[in-house]
Design a protein around this motif. Structure first.
Motif, PDB file in Angstrom:
ATOM      1  N   SER A  68      -5.787   0.702 -12.314  1.00 24.24           N
ATOM      2  CA  SER A  68      -4.634   0.979 -11.459  1.00 24.24           C
ATOM      3  C   SER A  68      -3.899  -0.288 -11.008  1.00 24.24           C
ATOM      4  O   SER A  68      -4.494  -1.185 -10.431  1.00 24.24           O
ATOM      5  N   PRO A  69      -2.569  -0.313 -11.230  1.00 27.45           N
ATOM      6  CA  PRO A  69      -1.765  -1.383 -10.653  1.00 27.45           C
ATOM      7  C   PRO A  69      -1.453  -1.101  -9.181  1.00 27.45           C
ATOM      8  O   PRO A  69      -0.945  -1.943  -8.464  1.00 27.45           O
ATOM      9  N   ILE A  70      -1.795   0.109  -8.740  1.00 22.64           N
ATOM     10  CA  ILE A  70      -1.583   0.548  -7.358  1.00 22.64           C
ATOM     11  C   ILE A  70      -2.874   0.287  -6.584  1.00 22.64           C
ATOM     12  O   ILE A  70      -3.964   0.532  -7.101  1.00 22.64           O
ATOM     13  N   PRO A  71      -2.790  -0.186  -5.346  1.00 27.19           N
ATOM     14  CA  PRO A  71      -4.012  -0.379  -4.551  1.00 27.19           C
ATOM     15  C   PRO A  71      -4.816   0.922  -4.429  1.00 27.19           C
ATOM     16  O   PRO A  71      -4.247   2.004  -4.308  1.00 27.19           O
ATOM     17  N   VAL A  72      -6.137   0.788  -4.476  1.00 23.26           N
ATOM     18  CA  VAL A  72      -7.036   1.940  -4.395  1.00 23.26           C
ATOM     19  C   VAL A  72      -7.985   1.748  -3.218  1.00 23.26           C
ATOM     20  O   VAL A  72      -8.654   0.720  -3.116  1.00 23.26           O
TER      21      VAL A  72
END
Length: 83
Positions: A68-72
């Protein structure tokens, strides 16, 4: 946990969306969905298995975080408290 979390977020006016996904590759599908939806944060529950490789975090959680390039934000279910 989902209903309790959703009620908590609604009560505190936090913009959110819960999805249920069935896929042969859940980590890739979730990341693609989040990217397409313009999400700025993904929250997942770790799948806590007792296998040596899964002591800290489950395999699927690792895959989602790594792809994921999105924070998790990864939440361990047995530590959740909604008081």
């Amino acid at each position: 946990y989902v209903r309790v979390t959703e009620n908590y977020l609604d009560k505190n006016e936090v913009n959110h969306r819960f999805i249920h996904c069935t896929s042969n590759n859940i980590s890739t599908s979730l990341v693609k969905y989040a990217e397409g939806d313009g999400a700025d944060l993904m929250v997942i529950m770790t799948d806590q298995n007792k296998a040596t490789s899964d002591i800290i975090m489950g395999r699927k959680a690792h895959q989602i975080i790594n792809q994921s390039p999105i924070p998790v934000l990864s939440v361990k279910p047995d530590k959740m408290d909604f008081k």
